[in-house]
Enzyme design. Sequence first.
Site, short mmCIF file in Angstrom:
data_model
loop_
_atom_site.label_atom_id
_atom_site.label_comp_id
_atom_site.label_asym_id
_atom_site.label_seq_id
_atom_site.Cartn_x
_atom_site.Cartn_y
_atom_site.Cartn_z
N ASP A 33 6.21 17.38 -32.57
CA ASP A 33 6.85 16.07 -32.64
C ASP A 33 8.03 16.05 -31.67
O ASP A 33 8.56 17.10 -31.30
CB ASP A 33 7.37 15.79 -34.05
N LYS A 34 8.46 14.84 -31.31
CA LYS A 34 9.62 14.72 -30.42
C LYS A 34 10.93 14.83 -31.19
O LYS A 34 11.78 15.66 -30.88
CB LYS A 34 9.56 13.38 -29.66
#
Length: 822
Positions: A319-320
């Site tokens: 995920d960012k």
Amino acid sequence: MSNSQKKRISSQQTDVSVGSSLPVANASSGLTTIEAERLLKRYGANEFTIKKKGAFRKFLHWFISPIPLMLLAASALSYFTGKYADAALILFLLLANYAIQIWHEHKADQAVEKLEEHLAATARVLRDNAWQKIPAREVVPGDRIALRVGLRLPADAKLVLATNLSVNESMLTGESLPKEKKEGDSVYSASFITSGGGEAVVTETGDRTYFGTAVKTLELAQKRSTLEKDVLSISKLLTILALGAIAILTTVLIFHGASLTELATLDISLLIAGIPVALPTVMSLIITAGVLKVAKGGAVVRRLSSLEDLANVDLLLSDKTGTLTENKIRVASLTTLGSWEESDAIRLAGSATDATDTNPLEGAIRNAVDDRHLILPKQVSFIPGDSVRKRSTAVVEYEENQWLVTLGAPATVAKLCRFTSNSGTIFKNAVDIAAKRGDRALLIAVHKHSKEEKGMEPVAVLFLADTLRSDAASTIEIMHNKGITVKMLTGDGISIAREVSQRLKLVGTIYDRTVFDDPEKLEAVLPNAAGFAEVLPKDKYAAVEAAKKKYRVAVTGDGANDIPSVSDADVGIAVAHSVDALRETADIVLLTDGLIIIATAIQEARKVFMRLYHYSLYRISESARLILTILIIGVIAGDFPLTPIQILLLAFLNDVPIISIALDHVKIPNAPSSINTKRRSVLSLFYGLAGILNSLLMLVFVFYYLHLPWPWIQTLFFLQLVVSGHMLIYVAHTEQRWFNFLPSWQVMVAVTATQLLATFAAIYGYFTTPIPLWIILFVWVWSFFWMQITEAFKMIVFAFMGHIGDSIPELPQSPNESSVAA
């Protein structure tokens, strides 16, 4: 949980009600602190009762296992043949072995309990007319609890308020699809909220819950990793080898007139020496040491065998937010649409958030409200956002009227709005600016005279910024050099994803979510992808499924919608501040944010793998050398090459430095670790042959040229096996030249101590026949010489077979050649 149990639970779900004897939480104030304390004393902590073995039961369980019984039999045989000192020593070794095992088990249990404190679940309860966050173990029957997306139900309860509420009960019923719940329905411990929110009154806690009742009837089997199975198979192999050698040696010595009592003692001693007695202790120590090291780096391992899987990871789907960014989201700015004031826009945005939720986006908005000292409109009703709706909706009291307020993704909320030509242009420009800056944008919209989400008036676009971590790009490059590809999964638009990818120098192309609609296309583009934008939870699961066909996959997640993908990955990672349900599903839980935490965990996992690999290599070589050397010399000489007590002493002295291997430092391979049984077999064969040749040539020299008496030769042979065998640790623990990469000080101290103990026993005749000092010096020089011969064999093998981790998988481009495509 068995299918019959799941069916029983499913069929009984309509029968639950709040007991009349319980003080149900008052709708406005909840339980009082005094009531809660009284109920806690009455019902006990909200946790499952786990029966732990007492000290006597632990001792009894250990005592009736094969090794202690064989040691006891050897002691008894020695006693009845008049060897009282030998019998006493064997009993001492028996108790010493138990003491070492219990001490290490105690330390390991303490370490695991301490780590579990980091994963303690919490619950929000209404007490004394205020919502409080308390440990889940303190929840009592009658408590009123708040339900939010991602919450794992801490107890059985009955709903008193439900808004768009769905619950996943797969742990109870086996049904994977969430169930819609309404006021009056029952919800159960171990299930979790997938959408919506609400409130419920607790009916049962701990062992009295449905899940607690079912757990009591289950036999929980611990899944063993591939490496654990491999090391256990080594134990079986060496046991078979020892039994074969015993059968041959017994037959030969019977013909030479050996007594049955002496043979029985010798056979038991040889079997004990051949079996890796320290196997469980070494495995536990190595893995526990790895778990503690990973914890110091900021991650808790929930499934121990996942350490091996983590060592083999070659693809991270990340995920960012929170992993590649600092997870310090803030409202950087906003653009109003129409005649709205900034303060009004912030107030309305704050009114469409849930104060009990830990969502970082909503938290950033509430912080903006607090920073401006604004007062939020009163919420009349609220529907929380989720991955499907992509917006939250609230009815609030604003300007003496009830207004409908919607807050969410611009593309989603814009479809519900009525734009003027001017506001439409401003909105489009604002979204484009957000994408170029890499900011997250949220659109606020309202409706004054209707509770339907259509024809709404757009209020403002909020810009939320989350700075990229300063170490993210360098960490990605380091992971690339260690054979691990990092690909980004984000729900942001493709423009933002491209900007982030360029800054992080991710390798390959950014694709939008349309590739997930075609599984074959997804598999085709995956190797060359830097990441994927506009990702939905189902897309994340599809990415894991596709990647597992070519890679060993780790994936990160933070929400309840990530549970399918985190569960499906080879290693599922719950990032810091993730929801309870995901933390309890994941293999590894991060305590702090950042990609460097994952990189460190992988590094420590590879160290664990290498320590276990070195242990198995040494154990095979040394045990095979001991068994075969005793067998060959016994057959040639027609006599015991070692006395039974010498064999048992040798086995005990071998275990001490082997246990210290758990603390050894190792070289981390530059590629994902895997068991190369062919390579290990070849190395073990060469080490074993060198050891056998070492012993046989020494026997020929001292017997035929020095004409030493047989009791002296037995002591000399005992000392040589200890000194030479422990020098093998220096050779086997590294693929470099042994003097270029020495073991840790703990290993060197253990090796030296055991070698000196054997030396003193040979000098002063403790349980051996004493031999002159010049013979002892000869054994040390001879052993050191053969250590160099073994080292030469090792380098020859590496010249033909290469080193572990020398080969790094090819990637599409180097980290500095990032490209971003439309």
